[in-house]
Design an enzyme around this catalytic site. Structure first.
Site, PDB file in Angstrom:
ATOM      1  N   GLU A   1      49.452   9.369-105.690  1.00 14.15           N
ATOM      2  CA  GLU A   1      48.238   9.377-104.862  1.00 14.15           C
ATOM      3  C   GLU A   1      48.054  10.825-104.444  1.00 14.15           C
ATOM      4  O   GLU A   1      48.792  11.350-103.619  1.00 14.15           O
ATOM      5  CB  GLU A   1      48.417   8.479-103.637  1.00 14.15           C
ATOM      6  CG  GLU A   1      48.591   7.001-103.953  1.00 14.15           C
ATOM      7  CD  GLU A   1      47.272   6.301-104.233  1.00 14.15           C
ATOM      8  OE1 GLU A   1      46.208   6.975-104.198  1.00 14.15           O
ATOM      9  OE2 GLU A   1      47.299   5.083-104.501  1.00 14.15           O
TER      10      GLU A   1
ATOM     11  N   HIS B   1      46.044   8.468-109.124  1.00 10.20           N
ATOM     12  CA  HIS B   1      45.149   7.871-108.132  1.00 10.20           C
ATOM     13  C   HIS B   1      44.853   8.856-107.016  1.00 10.20           C
ATOM     14  O   HIS B   1      45.483   9.908-106.903  1.00 10.20           O
ATOM     15  CB  HIS B   1      45.797   6.625-107.505  1.00 10.20           C
ATOM     16  CG  HIS B   1      45.931   5.475-108.454  1.00 10.20           C
ATOM     17  ND1 HIS B   1      45.074   4.407-108.462  1.00 10.20           N
ATOM     18  CD2 HIS B   1      46.837   5.252-109.445  1.00 10.20           C
ATOM     19  CE1 HIS B   1      45.443   3.559-109.418  1.00 10.20           C
ATOM     20  NE2 HIS B   1      46.508   4.051-110.030  1.00 10.20           N
TER      21      HIS B   1
ATOM     22  N   HIS C   1      41.877   2.990-112.272  1.00 15.45           N
ATOM     23  CA  HIS C   1      40.545   2.383-112.196  1.00 15.45           C
ATOM     24  C   HIS C   1      39.712   2.746-113.437  1.00 15.45           C
ATOM     25  O   HIS C   1      40.263   3.127-114.467  1.00 15.45           O
ATOM     26  CB  HIS C   1      39.868   2.749-110.878  1.00 15.45           C
ATOM     27  CG  HIS C   1      40.810   2.625-109.707  1.00 15.45           C
ATOM     28  ND1 HIS C   1      41.135   1.408-109.137  1.00 15.45           N
ATOM     29  CD2 HIS C   1      41.543   3.559-109.037  1.00 15.45           C
ATOM     30  CE1 HIS C   1      42.019   1.610-108.156  1.00 15.45           C
ATOM     31  NE2 HIS C   1      42.290   2.891-108.084  1.00 15.45           N
TER      32      HIS C   1
ATOM     33  N   GLU D   1      36.770   7.631-106.983  1.00 17.60           N
ATOM     34  CA  GLU D   1      38.152   7.902-107.378  1.00 17.60           C
ATOM     35  C   GLU D   1      38.307   7.865-108.891  1.00 17.60           C
ATOM     36  O   GLU D   1      39.055   8.667-109.465  1.00 17.60           O
ATOM     37  CB  GLU D   1      39.082   6.864-106.737  1.00 17.60           C
ATOM     38  CG  GLU D   1      40.543   7.034-107.122  1.00 17.60           C
ATOM     39  CD  GLU D   1      41.399   5.855-106.686  1.00 17.60           C
ATOM     40  OE1 GLU D   1      40.876   4.950-105.996  1.00 17.60           O
ATOM     41  OE2 GLU D   1      42.593   5.827-107.052  1.00 17.60           O
TER      42      GLU D   1
HETATM   43 ZN    ZN Z   1      43.559   4.049-107.053  1.00 15.65          ZN
END
Ligand code: ZN
Length: 334
Positions: free
Chosen positions: A298, A216, A124, A161
């Site tokens: 993640e 992430h 992102h 995030e």
């Molecule tokens: Zn993400």
């Protein structure tokens, strides 16, 4: 703005990419780490490292290969593994702001990763919220079209995030550069939005990265906890062709997961990967378009308060970066 997850569309049927319990991998990794410690220290590993950084190549040997097209529509958590809240982070940021000093790290003249290129992809972009139309435009990822990029998720307190991913990326860059690697980030908070997922893959490809990792944190339901590493399944469609990278990416993923759990002490996901911390997917543009070994990680679930407490801790993020670094070092030295 709702996060619909270009990175994470409704998932594939999970067919246990690697059923082997992660503990087995860990058990295999640890002796390798110990064996490798002397070599690691001799070539200039960080003095303050609390673990060995050079797991031996032979430490992990599994015949399991990532299965194509895994997924599990029945798993509601995995259907929106990345932020289904649609909640925009608040303006205030109560979470930690501790920073590393990535630019201060000077690659040594030599090191175990001298000559190796690692591309870090911080998921992102903190400014994506201000560029909805740009990030919503569709890009071709070989198998289908999907949004250029997304906002990502946030903790319930509003820490985004995108700030988490950039912070961990900086820490990881410092660690890898200290090992002699050449490190490139796909974005460093230095562009108005994005880059798009296809460009994120292209940056790794054009850098001829020896390894690439996309960082992430998840946005799943409360109670869903733990990290998981996502590896590319075999895809051959349009511009996507992961056949050559699926196996090395799986190896990279196993080493990152094994070292991550060892260094952070954090358990693998309790909602994906069947306890292995490993998931194979074929719907992610950032993986499908990669021509170099690449995985996503993640690191935890930002929407779970206990995971959020870890993710917002600078000391935990340092361990997270250390775990990733040691996994990458292990892979590259293998
Ligand atoms: Zn993400």
């Amino acid at each position: 703005m709702s996060y619909t997850g270009p990175d994470f569309e409704p998932p594939q049927r999970r067919r246990s990419p690697l059923r082997r319990p992660l503990t087995v991998a860990i058990a295999a990794l640890v002796p390798g780490a110990l064996l490798g410690w002397g070599v690691y220290a001799a070539v200039g590993g960080p003095d303050d490292g609390d673990t060995g950084g050079s797991d031996r190549a032979g430490a992990v040997r599994t015949s399991a290969a990532p299965s194509a097209g895994a997924s599990s529509p029945g798993d509601s958590a995995s259907a929106f593994p990345h932020g289904d809240d649609g909640k925009k982070p608040a303006g205030s940021s109560p979470a930690p702001t501790s920073k590393t000093s990535p630019s201060a790290a000077q690659p040594p003249a030599s090191g175990p990763l001298k000559g190796k290129v690692v591309v870090i992809d911080p998921g992102h972009n903190p400014a994506n919220f201000q560029h909805a139309s740009e990030i919503n435009r569709k890009v071709n990822v070989g198998t289908h079209w999907k949004e250029c990029d997304t906002t990502g998720t946030a903790t319930n307190a509003g820490w985004p995030e995108a700030k988490f991913t950039l912070d961990v990326a900086h820490r990881l860059r410092t660690l890898l550069e200290a090992q002699g690697a050449t490190v490139k980030l796909t974005q460093d908070g230095d562009r108005p939005y994005g880059p798009c997922v296809d460009e994120r893959a292209r940056i790794g490809n054009e850098a001829h990265a020896d390894a690439a990792i996309s960082i992430h944190a998840d946005g799943s339901g409360a109670g869903n906890r733990g990290f998981h590493v996502i590896m590319p399944g075999p895809v051959h469609e349009g511009a996507a062709d992961t056949r050559a990278i699926a196996a090395p990416s799986a190896e990279l993923g196993k080493r990152v997961a094994g070292n991550f759990v060892r260094v952070t002490g954090t358990a693998p996901s309790n909602y994906l990967g069947e306890g292995t911390g490993l998931v194979t997917r074929t719907d992610l543009g950032g993986l499908n378009l990669s021509t170099v070994p690449k995985v996503f990680i993640e690191c935890g679930n930002m929407r779970d308060s206990k995971d959020a407490a870890l993710l917002t801790s600078g000391s935990w993020r340092q361990k997270a970066a250390q775990g990733m670094s040691e996994g990458i070092v292990s892979f590259l030295r293998g």
